[in-house]
Enzyme design. Structure first.
Site, PDB file in Angstrom:
ATOM      1  N   SER A   1      -7.352   3.101   9.920  1.00 30.84           N
ATOM      2  CA  SER A   1      -8.174   3.169   8.389  1.00 30.84           C
ATOM      3  C   SER A   1      -7.236   2.457   7.202  1.00 30.84           C
ATOM      4  CB  SER A   1      -8.128   4.627   7.841  1.00 30.84           C
ATOM      5  OG  SER A   1      -8.403   4.859   6.467  1.00 30.84           O
TER       6      SER A   1
ATOM      7  N   ASP B   1     -14.822   2.385   7.525  1.00 29.17           N
ATOM      8  CA  ASP B   1     -13.679   3.177   6.997  1.00 29.17           C
ATOM      9  C   ASP B   1     -14.011   4.322   6.009  1.00 29.17           C
ATOM     10  OD1 ASP B   1     -10.992   4.162   7.381  1.00 29.17           O
ATOM     11  OD2 ASP B   1     -10.965   3.520   5.139  1.00 29.17           O
TER      12      ASP B   1
ATOM     13  N   LYS C   1      -8.275  -1.750   5.642  1.00 27.54           N
ATOM     14  CA  LYS C   1      -8.482  -2.012   4.305  1.00 27.54           C
ATOM     15  C   LYS C   1      -7.607  -3.153   3.929  1.00 27.54           C
ATOM     16  CE  LYS C   1      -7.919   2.493   3.353  1.00 27.54           C
ATOM     17  NZ  LYS C   1      -8.544   3.697   3.558  1.00 27.54           N
TER      18      LYS C   1
ATOM     19  N   ARG D   1     -14.444  12.525   9.055  1.00 29.27           N
ATOM     20  CA  ARG D   1     -13.364  13.102   9.341  1.00 29.27           C
ATOM     21  C   ARG D   1     -12.774  14.332   8.582  1.00 29.27           C
ATOM     22  NH1 ARG D   1      -9.404   8.124   9.052  1.00 29.27           N
ATOM     23  NH2 ARG D   1      -7.656   9.923   9.204  1.00 29.27           N
TER      24      ARG D   1
ATOM     25  N   HIS E   1       0.838  -1.223   0.027  1.00 28.48           N
ATOM     26  CA  HIS E   1      -0.018   0.005   0.178  1.00 28.48           C
ATOM     27  C   HIS E   1       0.965   1.211  -0.237  1.00 28.48           C
ATOM     28  CE1 HIS E   1      -3.462   2.536   0.994  1.00 28.48           C
ATOM     29  NE2 HIS E   1      -2.688   3.152   1.901  1.00 28.48           N
TER      30      HIS E   1
HETATM   31  N1  URA Z   1      -5.153   6.846   3.799  1.00 34.15           N
HETATM   32  C1  URA Z   1      -6.075   6.162   4.220  1.00 34.15           C
HETATM   33  O1  URA Z   1      -6.539   5.124   3.723  1.00 34.15           O
HETATM   34  N2  URA Z   1      -6.767   6.569   5.523  1.00 34.15           N
HETATM   35  C2  URA Z   1      -6.299   7.734   6.252  1.00 34.15           C
HETATM   36  O2  URA Z   1      -7.095   7.844   7.164  1.00 34.15           O
HETATM   37  C3  URA Z   1      -5.572   8.430   5.644  1.00 34.15           C
HETATM   38  C4  URA Z   1      -4.532   8.263   4.425  1.00 34.15           C
END
Ligand code: URA
Length: 434
Positions: free
Chosen positions: A183, A161, A187, A168, A82
């Site tokens: 977060s 999320d 994922k 947020r 990622h």
């Molecule tokens: N990338 C994400 O997937 N989540 C966040 O909170 C910030 C950056």
């Protein structure tokens, strides 16, 4: 259990239990907790933080809030990579075929671009015919057949999320370490990974603007991994200039293909090797970094990585003749040099502004439904520490929209800071945290 008690506890700096965290995630995702109460709790977390146990519980609760992908029938070791985002970041497209060519299965879902960052799925779609929206069955079958598939997700992964991230954004609570860490990790876990490599970008084109906060975020994610029995490694990379030279979908594919053939700009080479080495170590394909490095070199120089990419493109419906002959990609109608406003060494590139300019001339989306012009983008001609004479091209604009050129030139000139100094100190790969 009720939400008022949970808000009150976090407001008063107390620790939330696993049940309380799960209750909040379940009920908020289901629409049973209104945004104003969720906002109060998120703000309390933002202000008072979460310990490592709470952050891990939040991660798992979000990972389990929707569909999850089970890839255990493909391999015991499911590695996912990622990137926390950047400009010109085509590393996944270079890295993953290398990894697959080395016999490590790659089942990767990537997102689309929005705002100033591009998305791997859009970049792949600039190859005529390439399909990113495969069914999960086709996705898995491709990995079984050829060892790699790169798609965009059709699953409803970690919906909690998505909802919390959007919230947020509207209440100035994005930049919280436990919220960012949970977060990202939720994922990856929902997508079936048990070994997770994060390219944690920091600098003017990244979400984390300074190294210290990036280190804290990295340590938090590694700790979540420890708590949840997943191996997590973070490679901190510099994003104070675009990655490589190309920004924009088709231009980045061309740069990625050249890289897979062994022609890598220095920063792309350093990042690709650093990440690939960590993946080989995690997968047990190498025992030392030196051994990993040799394997990667051989895979590129023998042409195996490039062949694997062609196999991937063909399998997903893409026209391989474009990859074999890059001149088949049609250029944008206007290719315009951007002259340096003064002579000097490039000491800073406002990377986010480069990303925004690339979007502005057609390469990205401002709104989710905007159409992308695959031919549009920017080629950076002068990188940090390069010297430019006044009026020498610092970049080239590729666009089909004549009316945007003047403004784009101005924005790119504004992005570059040139000074009369020799060089500044910087490293592309900053540190690995595991
Ligand atoms: N990338 C994400 O997937 N989540 C966040 O909170 C910030 C950056």
């Amino acid at each position: 259990m009720n939400i008022l008690n949970i808000i009150e506890k976090k407001r008063d700096k107390k620790e939330l239990s696993k049940d309380e965290i799960e209750f909040f995630i379940k009920e908020y995702t289901a629409g049973n907790i209104p945004d104003y109460q969720a906002s109060a709790l998120i703000m309390a977390i933002y202000l008072n933080g979460m310990n490592s146990r709470e952050t891990s519980d939040l991660t798992m609760a979000m990972a389990n809030s929707g569909e999850t992908l089970d890839l255990s029938d493909i391999s015991d070791i499911i590695i996912d990579k990622h990137s926390t985002g950047g400009v010109g970041d085509k590393i996944t497209i270079i890295l993953m075929p290398i990894i697959a060519a080395l016999g490590i299965p790659v089942a990767k879902m990537s997102g689309r671009g929005l705002g100033f960052t591009g998305g791997t799925a859009d970049k792949l779609e600039s190859i005529p015919g390439y399909k990113v929206d495969l069914s999960i069955e086709e996705f898995k079958q491709n990995v079984k057949d050829i060892g790699i598939s790169l798609i965009t997700s059709s699953l409803n992964l970690a919906p909690a999320d998505k909802k919390i991230y959007a919230l947020r954004d509207t209440i100035s609570c994005v930049s919280s370490i436990p919220l960012i860490a949970s977060s990202i990790m939720s994922k990856k876990i929902a997508a079936g990974a048990n070994k997770i490599l994060i390219d944690l970008t920091c600098g003017s084109g990244a979400f984390m603007k300074n190294i210290l906060s990036a280190i804290i975020l990295a340590k938090t994610m590694v700790k979540i991994g420890d708590n949840l029995n997943k191996e997590v490694r973070c490679v901190l990379t510099n994003m104070d200039e675009p990655v490589g030279k190309a920004v924009g979908n088709q231009l980045e594919i061309i740069e990625a293909v050249n890289a897979l053939k062994g022609n890598m700009p220095k920063d792309i080479e350093e990042i690709t090797y650093a990440l690939a080495e960590q993946i080989l170590l995690m997968a047990g394909k190498a025992t030392t970094q030196e051994e990993a490095n040799l394997l990667i070199k051989e895979t590129i120089s023998s042409g195996k990585a490039f062949e694997k990419f062609k196999e991937l493109v063909k399998k997903q419906g893409g026209d391989v003749s474009y990859i074999e002959d890059l001149s088949k990609f049609k250029n944008a109608k206007y290719i315009v040099p951007v002259p340096a406003k003064r002579s000097g060494t490039v000491v800073k590139i406002k990377t986010e502004l480069i990303g925004k300019t690339s979007s502005f001339i057609g390469a990205g989306r401002i709104n989710k439904t905007d159409k992308i012009d695959y031919e549009a983008g920017i080629i950076i001609n002068k990188k940090i520490n390069d010297y430019a004479k006044k009026d020498e091209p610092i970049a080239y604009i590729y666009t089909n929209q004549e009316n945007k050129i003047e403004e784009a030139i101005k924005q790119i000139q504004d992005s570059f800071v040139l000074l009369n100094i020799k060089r500044i100190k910087r490293r592309t790969v900053i540190q690995t945290i595991k």
